[in-house]
Enzyme design. Structure first.
Site, mmCIF file in Angstrom:
data_model
loop_
_atom_site.group_PDB
_atom_site.id
_atom_site.type_symbol
_atom_site.label_atom_id
_atom_site.label_comp_id
_atom_site.label_asym_id
_atom_site.label_seq_id
_atom_site.Cartn_x
_atom_site.Cartn_y
_atom_site.Cartn_z
ATOM 1 N N TRP A 294 90.071 9.084 79.261
ATOM 2 C CA TRP A 294 89.824 9.707 80.488
ATOM 3 C C TRP A 294 89.437 11.118 80.104
ATOM 4 O O TRP A 294 88.358 11.882 80.772
ATOM 5 C CB TRP A 294 91.054 9.734 81.777
ATOM 6 C CG TRP A 294 90.519 10.363 82.740
ATOM 7 C CD1 TRP A 294 89.855 10.036 83.990
ATOM 8 C CD2 TRP A 294 90.848 11.820 82.943
ATOM 9 N NE1 TRP A 294 90.017 10.849 84.833
ATOM 10 C CE2 TRP A 294 90.589 11.990 84.417
ATOM 11 C CE3 TRP A 294 91.573 13.104 82.329
ATOM 12 C CZ2 TRP A 294 90.481 13.366 85.055
ATOM 13 C CZ3 TRP A 294 91.683 14.116 82.863
ATOM 14 C CH2 TRP A 294 91.217 14.385 84.328
ATOM 15 N N HIS A 295 90.231 12.119 79.070
ATOM 16 C CA HIS A 295 89.980 13.226 78.862
ATOM 17 C C HIS A 295 88.677 13.486 78.055
ATOM 18 O O HIS A 295 88.069 14.724 78.271
ATOM 19 C CB HIS A 295 91.124 13.832 78.172
ATOM 20 C CG HIS A 295 92.245 14.224 79.078
ATOM 21 N ND1 HIS A 295 93.217 13.296 79.234
ATOM 22 C CD2 HIS A 295 92.527 15.243 79.630
ATOM 23 C CE1 HIS A 295 94.117 13.956 80.091
ATOM 24 N NE2 HIS A 295 93.938 14.723 80.203
ATOM 25 N N GLY A 296 88.050 12.690 77.563
ATOM 26 C CA GLY A 296 86.792 12.975 77.019
ATOM 27 C C GLY A 296 86.110 11.693 75.873
ATOM 28 O O GLY A 296 87.022 11.015 75.699
#
Length: 441
Positions: A294-296
């Site tokens: 989700w973060h990248g």
């Protein structure tokens, strides 16, 4: 008025992406209206999956399309086949898309679960999706909390407004004084990792741990404070996570709105802890890997999530992951015990090593940095002054505030001191501020 302000705020960055957030709003508004009208469960599920596929599809295209193409090219090339990445696109990642996508998805899921009645007020729903204080970097609000506040009449309260202003000041202090001061040092150390020894790299990793915390929690404090000025109460997103004594406590204190979102909308639907030990372990792995992803769009984030899964599983197996649900560190004294100091120190070390992958551009770079921690360590390192001038004083302040994350009981003289320091730094560093780290997510 909230909706107009929110759209102006978001459109100021790039007005073209207002269409995306508006489209997401329309889709979930009408799906939310349609779900209760269905008498058959399969049709309700069909509408729910329609919402999920639309939102995740938009998020996946803008955030992960090039990542999957490049990963496929690398995989094929590893087997000896020549292949060029001709399908990649020059895609601009819309600011905050991960945040408002999860926010609007939670609305549809809650309507499907009958935890929330769908609103017929489109303007209020659109205001919920695009609420400007927390639109681009959270906290990720639930419709069950924020939407009723938007629909109800709010009255200005002086005491609440004062609390909001204090949180804004504290958030700006963390962002400008701490995070922005550490940012250039972190950039220098990580960009020159091959020329620095292990001691300097350890310092750089510690500085990044505090940079990302002060940057992100600072934004959350500002968002919560601004919301208070308008009569809204947002959920807490951070509760002094670096004072955690194990990884389970850390994730109850770090990015709370995201970790609880994954708990309620992914971990529990997967079966949670009710399907036996092996299914629980599987679900934990899924949660942390998805959290990393989700973060990248980089394997470094996936590995970061995997590291936290590996740290969490022993605590889960030993049944210590929920040990500190209500007990605050040094609850009955001003100073922590030696045991608590050891626990916090060990936990912080593991978390900081995970941050190395989070900050690095590649897994090779992160592994090299961690190897240097142990093979090229030296006490003779530059940048030590930042530890004494920024990190240590900030930790002392956090320790004083540790029982009150909304800062409702802080002495007014301390507030005057923080205001004075903030004004000095903002004047000295005007024009040299860094963007918020989580804007890229």
């Amino acid at each position: 008025m909230v909706l107009i302000s929110s759209y102006i705020f978001y459109g100021w960055w790039d007005y073209r992406f207002l269409f995306l957030i508006f489209l997401s709003t329309i889709v979930d508004y009408f799906i939310g209206q349609s779900i209760p009208l269905q008498t058959r469960e399969d049709r309700k599920r069909f509408l729910l999956w329609g919402s999920m596929l639309f939102n995740l599809g938009v998020l996946g295209f803008f955030k992960y399309y090039n990542f999957f193409i490049d990963s496929w090219v690398e995989l094929v090339s590893s087997f000896g086949y020549e292949m060029q990445s001709t399908w990649t696109l020059n895609i601009i990642l819309p600011v905050g898309i991960s945040f408002y996508t999860f926010q609007t998805m939670s609305y549809t899921i809650d309507v499907y679960r009958s935890n929330l009645k769908p609103t017929k007020d489109f303007v209020s729903f659109a205001s919920f999706v695009s609420f400007f204080p927390q639109l681009v970097a959270g906290p990720i609000e639930r419709a069950t909390n924020l939407l009723p506040q938007i629909l109800s009449l709010r009255v200005f309260k002086y005491d609440v407004a004062v609390q909001g202003l204090r949180l804004i000041l504290w958030g700006m202090f963390k962002k400008v004084v701490i995070a922005d001061s550490l940012a250039p040092v972190v950039d220098n150390i990580f960009s020159g990792f091959d020329t620095f020894g292990g001691g300097t790299l350890i310092l750089g990793s510690i500085y990044f741990a505090f940079q990302i915390y002060c940057d992100f929690s600072g934004y959350s404090d500002i968002a919560i404070g601004i919301s208070k000025l308008f009569g809204f109460e947002l959920m807490s997103n951070f509760k002094f996570p670096y004072f955690s004594r194990n990884i389970g406590e850390f994730w109850r204190r770090w990015h709370i709105s995201l970790s609880t979102w994954f708990r309620d909308y992914l971990y529990i639907p997967l079966g949670g802890s009710k399907g036996g030990r092996w299914m629980s372990l599987r679900n934990i792995f899924i949660i942390f890997i998805v959290s990393g992803f989700w973060h990248g769009a980089n394997w470094t984030f996936v590995i970061w999530g995997l590291i936290h899964a590996m740290l969490y599983i022993p605590s889960f197996v030993l049944n210590t992951n929920r040990k500190y649900l209500t007990v605050v560190v040094a609850e009955h004294s001003m100073f922590p015990s030696l045991k608590e100091v050891f626990q916090m120190g060990v936990n912080f070390c593991f978390v900081t090593m995970g941050w190395v992958f989070f900050r690095s551009e590649s897994t090779e770079k992160a592994i090299t940095i961690i190897e240097k921690f142990f093979t090229e360590f030296s006490y003779h390192t530059p940048y030590k002054d930042y530890l004494y001038y920024y990190v240590v004083p900030f930790v002392i302040l956090e320790w004083l505030f540790r029982r009150d994350e909304r800062l409702t009981k802080v002495n007014r003289f301390l507030w005057l001191g923080l205001t004075f320091l903030f004004l000095i730094f903002i004047t000295a560093k005007f024009g040299n501020q860094q963007s918020f780290i989580y804007f890229q997510f």
